[in-house]
Design a protein around this motif. Sequence first.
Motif, PDB file in Angstrom:
ATOM      1  N   GLU A  40     -26.890 -17.786  46.750  1.00 44.73           N
ATOM      2  CA  GLU A  40     -27.977 -18.713  47.085  1.00 44.73           C
ATOM      3  C   GLU A  40     -27.417 -20.132  47.102  1.00 44.73           C
ATOM      4  O   GLU A  40     -26.726 -20.547  46.168  1.00 44.73           O
ATOM      5  CB  GLU A  40     -29.092 -18.616  46.042  1.00 44.73           C
ATOM      6  CG  GLU A  40     -30.197 -19.626  46.305  1.00 44.73           C
ATOM      7  CD  GLU A  40     -31.427 -19.378  45.438  1.00 44.73           C
ATOM      8  OE1 GLU A  40     -31.360 -18.508  44.548  1.00 44.73           O
ATOM      9  OE2 GLU A  40     -32.432 -20.071  45.665  1.00 44.73           O
ATOM     10  N   HIS A  50     -29.745 -18.083  51.766  1.00 45.99           N
ATOM     11  CA  HIS A  50     -29.298 -16.916  51.009  1.00 45.99           C
ATOM     12  C   HIS A  50     -28.348 -16.117  51.873  1.00 45.99           C
ATOM     13  O   HIS A  50     -28.568 -15.979  53.077  1.00 45.99           O
ATOM     14  CB  HIS A  50     -30.487 -16.001  50.681  1.00 45.99           C
ATOM     15  CG  HIS A  50     -31.475 -16.610  49.752  1.00 45.99           C
ATOM     16  ND1 HIS A  50     -31.441 -16.411  48.395  1.00 45.99           N
ATOM     17  CD2 HIS A  50     -32.546 -17.402  49.993  1.00 45.99           C
ATOM     18  CE1 HIS A  50     -32.449 -17.050  47.833  1.00 45.99           C
ATOM     19  NE2 HIS A  50     -33.139 -17.672  48.784  1.00 45.99           N
ATOM     20  N   VAL A 348     -36.698 -15.037  46.851  1.00 50.11           N
ATOM     21  CA  VAL A 348     -36.542 -15.739  48.131  1.00 50.11           C
ATOM     22  C   VAL A 348     -37.867 -16.445  48.413  1.00 50.11           C
ATOM     23  O   VAL A 348     -38.912 -15.801  48.560  1.00 50.11           O
ATOM     24  CB  VAL A 348     -36.210 -14.747  49.280  1.00 50.11           C
ATOM     25  CG1 VAL A 348     -36.139 -15.471  50.616  1.00 50.11           C
ATOM     26  CG2 VAL A 348     -34.892 -14.022  49.001  1.00 50.11           C
ATOM     27  N   SER A 352     -37.249 -20.334  53.152  1.00 49.72           N
ATOM     28  CA  SER A 352     -35.806 -20.179  52.961  1.00 49.72           C
ATOM     29  C   SER A 352     -35.229 -19.305  54.067  1.00 49.72           C
ATOM     30  O   SER A 352     -35.934 -18.501  54.678  1.00 49.72           O
ATOM     31  CB  SER A 352     -35.513 -19.554  51.599  1.00 49.72           C
ATOM     32  OG  SER A 352     -35.738 -20.516  50.590  1.00 49.72           O
ATOM     33  N   VAL A 354     -32.482 -16.442  55.237  1.00 46.73           N
ATOM     34  CA  VAL A 354     -31.581 -15.398  54.746  1.00 46.73           C
ATOM     35  C   VAL A 354     -30.609 -15.026  55.856  1.00 46.73           C
ATOM     36  O   VAL A 354     -30.988 -14.894  57.015  1.00 46.73           O
ATOM     37  CB  VAL A 354     -32.322 -14.139  54.230  1.00 46.73           C
ATOM     38  CG1 VAL A 354     -33.150 -14.435  53.009  1.00 46.73           C
ATOM     39  CG2 VAL A 354     -33.174 -13.529  55.305  1.00 46.73           C
TER      40      VAL A 354
END
Length: 456
Positions: A40, A50, A348, A352, A354
Amino acid sequence: MGRDAPGPGPHQIPGLLRLAVTDPLRSLYQTVSRYGDVVEAPIAPGRSFHLFTRPEHVEHILVARQSRYGKAFTYRPLQEWIGLGLITSDGELWERQRRLIQPLFSYRRVAALEPLMVTAVRRMLDDWDRTPESGRVVDAAVEMSGLTLDIVGATLFGADLSGDRDRIFHAVETLQDAVTKVIRNPFTWVSTTMARYTSPGFRSWDRAIATIDEVVSRVIAERRARPADDGAPRDLLDALLAARYDDGSAIDDKQLRDEIITFFMAGHETSANCLAWTFYLLSTSPHARERLEDEVDTVLAGRTPEPEDLDKLVWTKAVLSESMRLYPPVWTVERDAVEEDEVGGVRVRPGSTVVVPPYLVHRHPGVWENPEAFDPERFLPPRSTGRPKYAFIPFGGGRRGCIGNVFALMEVTLALAMITQRYRLDLLPGFDPEPKVTVTLRPKHEMAMLLHRRSR
Ligand code: HEM
């Protein structure tokens, strides 16, 4: 909710972002070797990047909990040029389009396009035959791009694009560079339009999209002037014009333009890169290449391949899988969380981003033995059994997985088999196999290869 994951602290982020801009693959490697396979990086209050590279986390994000994620903000710059086709749209628009278009990529429909693919490969091979032996040095990346463009032109739009090859090749390359520059411009965080106008070379981008627009408008206009006589679709464009939404309506001109440009962009560069890297890898592995030649000669016995032959070309397919494992044409897949989630015990937050990069997922040392080695055997039983499904994701996964995967696999398998029937490609000394990281993973420098005619 879950813990925070290991990762760089706030003072390390600028350095990491700088590396991500100048050398994305090295920054990925460095990150996982330092922090592991769940990372992260906090980039703003409540918002993180992430990185996940374990198959079970890939499955969680792309499949099991896919409704909690949308396409990442990194796709936004593409919308400026290719509009809102399948790759760049989200939500209801995407659902409606995917439902309309999915049936057009069924195995049956794609198999019907196989003769057109064969013709395009044969045309390239005949061109090679006409080149005097002394001059048979080609840039494999350019050749494969020309080939897959011909295939897209013929199978999807019934158009002969050979006269536009160079223009389109350069336009696509320019746009890929453009998207990469805009994504890496820090203003992207504020506004993609601002990032666009502050990135070097932005003027040439409009010219590039104008070229693609011009070709696509011409293809659509030609088709409207010459509809299929008996109503039977000749190619994807006919099928798209004939397709109907659930309410009985047909696709409008703006959406048609966006989808066609999307197929254009998604459908040729990816397959071309797969083939170019495959020839490079084969030239480094005489054993794998001889086994390929034996298989093609035995299964096809000099015939042109048919769709039913493809299942028998097991080594050919293992070679292509291994090539896409090491050089996945789409090297990164990204999503933005729209709802809170927990992946591998890590929280998460909404907003955010990923990242599940096929490039690293395909090299996870817990799954892949000797991950950097070119070893097609790993895609054959018994070694292939028991491997987690989402350890190998060249076409992504879940509802947003590649719609063209059946098409692409048929195209690259046919092309590799037919080229191997006639030619052996050897790398000229001095080629540096470094990948150039744009939207796809293309060779950074010219991939100069010598063509040897195998039989007559
Ligand atoms: C070897 C060749 C190819 C590779 C490796 C590849 C890979 C991918 C990947 C990884 C995705 C998912 C991206 C994500 O989840 O964010 C994708 C999506 C897509 N691909 Fe491919 N692709 C290939 C060939 C093709 C071809 C030939 C076509 C069309 C003729 C095509 C059309 C698309 C489209 C339209 C999407 C977006 C699907 C959606 O979001 O609904 N691709 N591709």
